[in-house]
Design a protein around this motif. Structure first.
Motif, short mmCIF file in Angstrom:
data_model
loop_
_atom_site.label_atom_id
_atom_site.label_comp_id
_atom_site.label_asym_id
_atom_site.label_seq_id
_atom_site.Cartn_x
_atom_site.Cartn_y
_atom_site.Cartn_z
N GLY A 93 -73.73 -4.55 95.76
CA GLY A 93 -73.23 -4.20 97.09
C GLY A 93 -73.38 -5.35 98.09
O GLY A 93 -72.58 -5.50 99.01
N TRP A 94 -74.40 -6.19 97.86
CA TRP A 94 -74.66 -7.32 98.76
C TRP A 94 -73.51 -8.33 98.78
O TRP A 94 -73.45 -9.18 99.67
CB TRP A 94 -75.96 -8.02 98.36
N THR A 95 -72.62 -8.27 97.82
CA THR A 95 -71.51 -9.23 97.78
C THR A 95 -70.33 -8.79 98.65
O THR A 95 -69.32 -9.49 98.71
CB THR A 95 -70.98 -9.42 96.35
N VAL A 96 -70.45 -7.62 99.29
CA VAL A 96 -69.38 -7.17 100.18
C VAL A 96 -69.79 -7.49 101.61
O VAL A 96 -70.78 -6.93 102.12
CB VAL A 96 -69.11 -5.66 100.02
N LYS A 97 -69.04 -8.40 102.26
CA LYS A 97 -69.42 -8.85 103.60
C LYS A 97 -68.39 -8.30 104.61
O LYS A 97 -67.35 -8.91 104.82
CB LYS A 97 -69.47 -10.38 103.65
N PHE A 98 -68.72 -7.15 105.20
CA PHE A 98 -67.77 -6.48 106.09
C PHE A 98 -67.49 -7.28 107.36
O PHE A 98 -66.44 -7.16 107.97
CB PHE A 98 -68.29 -5.09 106.45
N ASP A 99 -68.48 -8.10 107.76
CA ASP A 99 -68.33 -8.80 109.04
C ASP A 99 -67.52 -10.09 108.93
O ASP A 99 -67.39 -10.83 109.89
CB ASP A 99 -69.72 -9.11 109.64
N LYS A 100 -66.95 -10.38 107.77
CA LYS A 100 -66.29 -11.67 107.59
C LYS A 100 -64.81 -11.66 108.00
O LYS A 100 -64.15 -12.68 107.94
CB LYS A 100 -66.40 -12.12 106.13
N GLY A 101 -64.28 -10.52 108.38
CA GLY A 101 -62.86 -10.43 108.68
C GLY A 101 -62.16 -9.64 107.58
O GLY A 101 -62.82 -9.05 106.73
N ASN A 102 -60.83 -9.65 107.61
CA ASN A 102 -60.10 -8.80 106.67
C ASN A 102 -60.14 -9.35 105.24
O ASN A 102 -60.18 -10.55 105.03
CB ASN A 102 -58.64 -8.65 107.12
N PHE A 103 -60.15 -8.44 104.28
CA PHE A 103 -60.05 -8.82 102.86
C PHE A 103 -59.52 -7.63 102.08
O PHE A 103 -59.57 -6.49 102.56
CB PHE A 103 -61.41 -9.29 102.32
#
Lengths: 129, 364
Positions: free
Chosen positions: B256-266
């Motif tokens: 789960g740590w590999t999902v970075k919600f704060d980085k913008g759209n993906f």
């Protein structure tokens, strides 16, 4: 490849030895343990269980996978080798000795004719190899 | 069936060969347990040329990569490596990959063998807004050899006469060897220190033989896919197709740590965000067997009479001498110390949820 002369064999790589008129001891062959390599688990039936010729009677597991072991003759399990449950590597180290699996009280002596002699068994191993 | 340039070498080394997706690969040379312990104590050499390699170049390469992965590509510097899933719109994992950043306009992706074609099609489909962008499959042109274990650094230095002390974990660099360029990254799939070496396919055999010859006397052994699997499981490194697929999201697994919600759209962000807000129904945890029995992929996990999930990976663990596994189960039971039962053939056997990884290297 060690194929002792005094034993009988199956196509599925089990060995059988008569130890009294009605009782045999069985295990898996040297060739089988070499193919399986690192045996890390053995599951045996309970004593008293009725076995049918050619039906799965035990399971051995290597690191990679589980394999069925087949009953060489029909009969009743009278003794299991608890030592190979505690130390499965005994099957690798001494397949015809300390690595035996079961003692079976046979119910149909006619079935002995299905078993292979050492020469016939060697042919099978060499064909597979 | 495909063969890597090292296939003949494996046969000569008496390897047991198995078909692994499209490739004939060594399962084991000697014993899986011996090979496993050799990597833990000393070092092992792996042919991992079956792994897919995709080169991505273009003016917008960085923003393209940033968009298709869940991890944060903007934090990468040149010559740095990042582990990340690629997800579909629903947040399901299409693949887990390593992203190598050469430059802002040039990346290499190392992907799973079985997913190479699927990934290529998916990436091409996502690339429409990022043209001009070129994605080239380098898998067959370049071989990949891994040297893993506590002695790996010393062995590599002995063999190639470079210094690798300054090459930090998850970084890579180019080295000139016999007039050929080698790309070497300090990465691996064994939970040990180690390196992955990209070498021209026609030079792979000489490099493989040189590494083995120079380090035989200090205990380097070739290691097959069998031990690669037990090594990665002890380190709780997930395996695509077992622990992950397109119906599982990263939030449900241990990555789960590999999902970075704060980085913008993906790709997948919307669904993953919803899942995070709502809470996950199932969760991946590590367990060890209390009773005898070896858990395997697909075995049911029970609590009392109720099936609460499935084993995703399981094995005998040579380093801990226990039978261990990962399972995906209803979240309410995913607590360390919780007792479960694993169904193995006709019986159930007790297991306990434990902290992961099952094994951590001693950092020197």
């Amino acid at each position: 490849m060690n194929i002792p002369n005094e034993l009988l064999y199956t196509k599925t790589h089990e060995w059988v030895k008569k130890i009294s008129p009605k009782v045999v001891v069985m295990g898996i062959t040297d060739y089988a343990q070499q193919q399986l390599k690192d045996i890390v688990f053995v599951e045996l039936p309970q004593t008293g269980k009725e076995l049918k010729l050619g039906a799965p009677c035990a399971v051995v597991e290597s690191v990679k996978a589980a394999y069925d072991i087949y009953s060489p003759l029909s009969g009743k399990v009278v003794e299991i080798n608890k030592k190979i449950q505690e130390k499965p590597q005994l099957v690798n180290e001494d397949p015809y000795g300390e690595g035996w699996f079961l003692q079976i009280e046979i119910s149909n002596p006619d079935e002995f004719k299905n078993l292979l002699n050492p020469v016939q068994y060697r042919v099978i191993c060499e064909a597979e190899h | 069936m495909k063969r890597t340039p090292l296939y003949e070498a494996h046969v000569k080394l008496n390897a047991k060969i198995v078909s692994f997706h499209d490739y004939l690969m060594p399962l084991q040379y000697d014993s899986i347990i011996n090979e496993h312990l050799c990597v833990r104590k000393n070092a092992g050499l792996f042919d991992i040329s079956h792994m897919g390699r995709l080169d991505v170049t273009g003016e917008k390469a960085l923003s393209f990569i940033h968009y298709v992965i869940t991890n944060d590509a903007s934090r990468l510097s040149d010559n740095q490596v990042l582990y990340t899933p690629i997800c579909n719109e629903q947040g399901g994992i299409i693949d887990d990959i390593l992203v190598y950043r050469w430059k802002q306009r040039h990346f290499t992706l190392v992907v799973n063998c079985a997913n190479l074609e699927k990934d290529l099609l998916w990436l091409q489909k996502q690339a429409v807004n990022y043209h001009p962008l070129e994605i080239i499959d380098l898998t067959e042109a370049i071989s990949l050899i891994a040297l893993q274990g506590p002695s790996a650094c010393q062995m590599l230095e002995n063999t190639l006469d470079f210094k690798f002390n300054n090459l930090k974990r998850f970084y890579f660099d180019d080295f000139l060897w016999n007039g050929n360029e080698l790309t070497i990254s300090r990465t691996g799939y064994t939970a040990e220190d180690g390196f992955e070496i990209f070498v021209d396919a026609n030079q792979a055999l000489s490099l493989w033989n040189l590494l083995l010859d120079k380090n035989k006397h200090t205990g380097l052994k070739p290691v097959g896919l069998g031990a690669r699997d037990t090594l990665r499981l002890e380190g709780c490194l997930l395996l695509y197709g077992n622990d992950m697929d397109e119906t599982i999201t990263p939030l449900e697994t241990t990555i789960g740590w590999t999902v970075k919600f704060d980085k913008g759209n993906f790709v997948g962000r919307e669904c993953l965000l919803k899942q995070r807000e709502k809470g996950i129904d199932r969760k991946m945890v590590g367990f060890e067997m209390i009773e005898r029995g070896i858990p395997r992929h697909g075995y049911p996990v029970l609590k009392g009479d109720e099936v609460i999930g499935k084993v995703t990976s399981g094995s005998f663990s040579p380093s801990t001498n226990k039978n261990i596994g990962l399972c995906l189960i209803q979240s309410q039971y995913a607590k360390i110390g919780e007792e479960l039962q694993i169904q193995i053939r006709d019986n159930t056997y007790k297991a306990r949820i434990v902290k992961t990884p099952f094994y951590s290297r001693i950092k020197r």
